[in-house]
Design a protein around this motif. Structure first.
Motif, PDB file in Angstrom:
ATOM      1  N   GLN A 131       0.786  -1.543   0.334  1.00 32.79           N
ATOM      2  CA  GLN A 131      -0.047   0.394  -0.558  1.00 32.79           C
ATOM      3  C   GLN A 131       0.594   1.278   0.149  1.00 32.79           C
ATOM      4  OE1 GLN A 131      -3.336  -0.017  -0.497  1.00 32.79           O
ATOM      5  NE2 GLN A 131      -3.168  -2.289  -0.549  1.00 32.79           N
ATOM      6  N   GLY A 132       1.866   0.861  -0.279  1.00 35.07           N
ATOM      7  CA  GLY A 132       3.275   2.345  -0.204  1.00 35.07           C
ATOM      8  C   GLY A 132       3.245   3.091   0.994  1.00 35.07           C
ATOM      9  N   ARG A 133       2.863   4.738   1.275  1.00 31.23           N
ATOM     10  CA  ARG A 133       3.706   4.854   2.437  1.00 31.23           C
ATOM     11  C   ARG A 133       2.692   4.556   3.746  1.00 31.23           C
ATOM     12  NH1 ARG A 133       5.985   9.555   4.668  1.00 31.23           N
ATOM     13  NH2 ARG A 133       7.720   9.497   2.812  1.00 31.23           N
ATOM     14  N   SER A 134       1.103   4.507   2.960  1.00 32.31           N
ATOM     15  CA  SER A 134       0.121   4.061   4.227  1.00 32.31           C
ATOM     16  C   SER A 134       0.425   2.579   5.009  1.00 32.31           C
ATOM     17  CB  SER A 134      -1.190   4.157   3.377  1.00 32.31           C
ATOM     18  OG  SER A 134      -1.692   2.947   2.736  1.00 32.31           O
ATOM     19  N   GLU A 135       1.300   1.902   4.429  1.00 32.76           N
ATOM     20  CA  GLU A 135       1.310   0.491   5.270  1.00 32.76           C
ATOM     21  C   GLU A 135       2.737   0.937   6.127  1.00 32.76           C
ATOM     22  OE1 GLU A 135       2.544  -4.037   3.608  1.00 32.76           O
ATOM     23  OE2 GLU A 135       0.846  -2.694   2.523  1.00 32.76           O
ATOM     24  N   LEU A 136       3.728   2.149   5.971  1.00 28.90           N
ATOM     25  CA  LEU A 136       4.175   1.763   6.487  1.00 28.90           C
ATOM     26  C   LEU A 136       3.750   1.974   8.084  1.00 28.90           C
ATOM     27  CD1 LEU A 136       7.046   3.641   3.929  1.00 28.90           C
ATOM     28  CD2 LEU A 136       6.735   1.301   4.835  1.00 28.90           C
ATOM     29  N   SER A 137       4.748   1.691   9.127  1.00 27.87           N
ATOM     30  CA  SER A 137       4.439   2.198  10.751  1.00 27.87           C
ATOM     31  C   SER A 137       4.983   3.942  10.751  1.00 27.87           C
ATOM     32  CB  SER A 137       5.921   1.218  11.447  1.00 27.87           C
ATOM     33  OG  SER A 137       6.731   1.319  10.619  1.00 27.87           O
ATOM     34  N   SER A 138       4.629   4.349  11.496  1.00 21.71           N
ATOM     35  CA  SER A 138       4.894   5.566  11.753  1.00 21.71           C
ATOM     36  C   SER A 138       4.513   6.191  10.075  1.00 21.71           C
ATOM     37  CB  SER A 138       6.056   6.764  12.265  1.00 21.71           C
ATOM     38  OG  SER A 138       5.869   5.869  13.595  1.00 21.71           O
ATOM     39  N   PRO A 139       3.675   5.894   9.053  1.00 19.33           N
ATOM     40  CA  PRO A 139       3.782   7.107   7.792  1.00 19.33           C
ATOM     41  C   PRO A 139       3.809   8.529   7.973  1.00 19.33           C
ATOM     42  CG  PRO A 139       1.811   6.037   7.934  1.00 19.33           C
ATOM     43  CD  PRO A 139       2.577   5.901   9.085  1.00 19.33           C
ATOM     44  N   ASP A 140       2.938   8.832   8.846  1.00 20.14           N
ATOM     45  CA  ASP A 140       3.939  10.823   8.378  1.00 20.14           C
ATOM     46  C   ASP A 140       5.217  10.839   8.846  1.00 20.14           C
ATOM     47  OD1 ASP A 140       0.975  10.976   8.441  1.00 20.14           O
ATOM     48  OD2 ASP A 140       0.744  11.682  10.332  1.00 20.14           O
ATOM     49  N   GLU A 141       6.251   9.584   9.712  1.00 16.79           N
ATOM     50  CA  GLU A 141       7.242  10.099   9.600  1.00 16.79           C
ATOM     51  C   GLU A 141       8.664   9.440   8.535  1.00 16.79           C
ATOM     52  OE1 GLU A 141       8.045  12.729  12.736  1.00 16.79           O
ATOM     53  OE2 GLU A 141       6.186  12.541  12.067  1.00 16.79           O
ATOM     54  N   ALA A 142       8.016   8.128   8.217  1.00 15.94           N
ATOM     55  CA  ALA A 142       8.947   8.024   7.438  1.00 15.94           C
ATOM     56  C   ALA A 142       9.819   8.201   5.981  1.00 15.94           C
ATOM     57  CB  ALA A 142       7.828   6.561   7.285  1.00 15.94           C
ATOM     58  N   ILE A 143      10.569   7.667   6.405  1.00 15.17           N
ATOM     59  CA  ILE A 143      11.392   8.543   4.315  1.00 15.17           C
ATOM     60  C   ILE A 143      11.249   7.262   3.770  1.00 15.17           C
ATOM     61  CG2 ILE A 143      13.589   9.561   3.386  1.00 15.17           C
ATOM     62  CD1 ILE A 143      14.158   9.981   6.762  1.00 15.17           C
TER      63      ILE A 143
END
Length: 318
Positions: free
Chosen positions: A281-293
């Motif tokens: 799902q891209g960024r939305s699947e990452l942990s802490s999506p707002d902070e992820a690089i």
């Protein structure tokens, strides 16, 4: 049907082209490895013929031909020329020919925009454009087609090139400004999206400059000897690519940090086949999506050329 560069651009508005790329990665496309052939030219350096075929069975067949003649430079002629031929994959009938430089530039920028749609923050407003050449002039509007970009900063190793691009962007209605030669670090730390399109062989962007939530778009480094980002960018970032096979084999931005142990091939989370088919799902699947690089590395794929040619042909045939 023949389309020159201006007609290719008119036939490929950013939203339509970005959607076409999103779609092509969900289809079964045959795309053999690029063909390289060397030609002897009397009194000149050897020339190179590149052939990049791709086809969807029973639908479309395309091939891009690029001629690289280094000796032309001394005569004041273009060293690179190319065209794209599109045919029917049921009958073999020739359908269209397109000027390939514009087709390639637009699909390359559209691929970056497609990646941004999956990987950058929805509220990304500030774009740092590193490089002020042909690709930069397409990457800025492509990114602005998917994110609410309201400020563009431009850095180039040649300040006069950056100044020229900034003037053009202002004429097009962008809030644009030039980044001083020694101010790249500070500007990179303030950007929501950093897009790099250079021929650099040494890293320009450093991982310890990046702020949480930044998206890094790496368009250059299409050979193993080229670098735009250092190992720390890849170590800190969540890494995505256009195609695993191409990016892992061709880009120094991945080959070098894998060789140094900064990352491994397993750290490449997904490619366009995964993202476009929603397996990731891209960024939305990452942990802490707002902070992820997030980091996107592209080297190009023949299926992208095919998608652009099909889109241009169908839009021009209406």
């Amino acid at each position: 049907m023949y389309c020159n560069a201006e007609q290719v651009a008119d036939a490929l508005p950013w939203p339509a082209l970005i959607d076409a790329l999103d779609d092509i990665f969900t289809h079964e496309v045959n795309s053999p490895i690029r063909h390289h052939h060397h030609l002897s030219v009397s009194g000149d350096p050897d020339a190179t013929l590149l052939l990049m075929p791709a086809w969807i069975e029973d639908r479309y067949l395309g091939v891009k031909q690029v001629n690289v003649f280094p000796g032309n430079t001394a005569r004041g002629e273009p060293g690179l020329t190319g065209h794209y031929l599109l045919s029917c994959a049921r009958t073999g009938r020739h359908l269209a020919q397109f000027e390939a430089n514009e087709l390639t530039s637009r699909r390359t920028a559209a691929a970056s925009a497609l990646a941004s749609r999956y990987l950058s923050r929805d509220d990304a407003q500030e774009l740092l454009m590193v490089g002020a050449g042909r690709m930069a002039r397409r990457l800025v509007p492509a990114h602005a087609a998917v994110r609410p970009i309201n400020r563009v900063r431009v850095w180039d190793i040649y300040p006069e090139s950056a100044a020229t691009l900034v003037a053009e962007l202002k004429e097009q209605g962008y809030q644009a400004e030039q980044v001083a030669a020694d101010d790249l670090q500070r500007t990179a730390g303030e950007a929501d999206i950093i897009s790099c399109a250079t021929l650099s062989q040494t890293p320009l962007i450093h991982g310890d400059w990046l702020s949480p939530g930044t998206h890094v778009d790496l368009v250059g480094s299409f050979t193993p000897s080229m670098r735009e980002a250092d190992d720390e960018v890849m170590r800190r970032g969540q890494v995505f690519v256009d195609t695993r096979a191409g990016a892992l084999a061709e880009s120094g931005d991945l080959i070098d940090p894998i060789a140094s142990g900064a990352i491994s091939e397993a750290d490449v989370l997904a490619d366009f086949f995964d993202l476009c088919a929603t397996r990731h799902q891209g960024r939305s699947e990452l942990s802490s999506p707002d902070e992820a690089i997030t980091v996107f590395k592209a080297v190009g794929a023949s299926c992208e050329d095919l998608a652009a040619a099909i889109t241009a042909y169908e839009r021009r045939s209406r």
